[in-house]
Design a protein around this motif. Structure first.
Motif, short mmCIF file in Angstrom:
data_model
loop_
_atom_site.label_atom_id
_atom_site.label_comp_id
_atom_site.label_asym_id
_atom_site.label_seq_id
_atom_site.Cartn_x
_atom_site.Cartn_y
_atom_site.Cartn_z
N THR A 127 0.81 -1.15 -0.08
CA THR A 127 0.09 0.06 -0.16
C THR A 127 0.88 1.24 0.03
O THR A 127 1.82 1.28 0.71
N GLY A 162 -8.29 0.61 -2.68
CA GLY A 162 -7.73 -0.35 -1.60
C GLY A 162 -8.64 -1.09 -0.84
O GLY A 162 -9.58 -1.36 -1.56
N GLU A 214 1.89 -3.72 6.50
CA GLU A 214 1.65 -2.79 5.32
C GLU A 214 2.88 -2.16 4.56
O GLU A 214 3.72 -1.66 5.52
N SER A 244 5.28 -0.04 1.75
CA SER A 244 5.30 0.57 0.56
C SER A 244 6.64 0.33 -0.22
O SER A 244 7.64 0.48 0.46
N GLY A 274 -1.93 -3.52 -6.08
CA GLY A 274 -0.69 -4.05 -5.33
C GLY A 274 0.22 -5.15 -6.10
O GLY A 274 1.34 -5.54 -5.33
#
Ligand code: JCZ
Length: 254
Positions: free
Chosen positions: A95, A124, A141, A143, A152
């Motif tokens: 995310t 999302g 989570e 990035s 994703g």
């Protein structure tokens, strides 16, 4: 290592049949399983999204299919599988709002026996999905950078490739993983300098003579100097971190 990937686009992961990861799967080093989220929908249209509470643009992924998928995929592992009996997977949710994915984090993830990836789409996944999963497994989570993808899946490919190449037996020459940029060791936090192979002269461009000298000490010093130059040019903030570390890294030649 067992890796489960839940997505509405399983075909996105065809590249995981290729090259080093494909070979590692064939050798049993990696057990990668793809799951179509729509397998856990029960309506005629296999619906996985709905409008966001509170309004706003786009759609949000519904919690029910995700809850059922994670129950099925991340429940008890089958006996004798890659993830030992009673194993609990680590759920990785790519995310833009996650914590940064780094080489150090890849190393840590590579030591896990079982990872499950939840690939979001639209705006999302309903936030209750991660909250519910966290009741029975670690949830991260993640990035992969400060830019916004459409889903994703690309991030999962990046994470799976970065993690998998650290597993013993995946890279033909484990040494090259050690010499990577950002990998721990003498070149820690420095970018890789230039690399060369035969021929020694190509289109009037020469390979630096030191690399042909056979003087390994001189080669190591040259490579470190080039790594410092590249880092200073492309990522000066990494050099500041090295300096703040008391210059210890500069003195090491191991
Ligand atoms: N680092 C990074 C992750 C993402 C990402 C991850 C999941 C979804 C789902 C819908 N859009 C997404 C974007 N973009 N950039």
């Amino acid at each position: 290592m067992r890796i489960d990937i839940i997505t509405i686009f399983p075909d996105y992961f065809a590249p995981l049949e290729l090259s080093l990861i494909g070979k590692a799967r064939a050798a049993g080093i990696l057990d990668i399983r793809l799951h179509d989220l729509r397998s856990w929908t029960h309506d005629r249209h296999n619906t996985v999204d709905d409008t966001p509470y509170g309004g706003g643009p786009g759609m949000v992924m519904k919690p029910e299919p995700w809850g059922e998928a994670l129950d099925a995929v991340a429940g008890a592992p089958e006996p004798g599988g890659a993830a030992g009996p009673g194993a609990v997977p680590r759920l990785v949710v790519p995310t833009p709002s996650g914590t940064p994915f780094t080489q150090e984090r890849a190393k840590r993830l590579s030591e896990e026996p079982w990872l499950v990836f939840a690939c979001g789409r639209y705006e999302g996944i309903d936030s209750r999905v991660a909250a519910d999963a966290a009741r029975r497994m670690p949830v991260e989570e993640v990035s992969i950078g400060d830019y916004v993808l459409a889903g994703g899946e690309s991030a999962t490919l990046v994470i799976v490739e970065t993690v998998s190449r650290l597993l013993p037996g995946v890279l033909g020459n484990a040494e090259s993983a050690v010499q990577d940029s950002f990998a721990a060791g003498a070149m820690e936090n420095l970018l890789e300098g230039p690399v060369f192979t035969k021929p020694a002269r190509w289109r009037d461009l020469e390979v630096p003579p030191v690399l042909l000298s056979g003087d390994h000490g001189a080669v190591d010093r040259w490579r470190r100097h080039e790594a410092l130059r590249k880092t200073a040019r492309n990522r000066p903030e990494l050099l500041r971190a090295l300096a703040e570390g008391g210059m210890a890294g500069l003195d090491r030649t191991d």
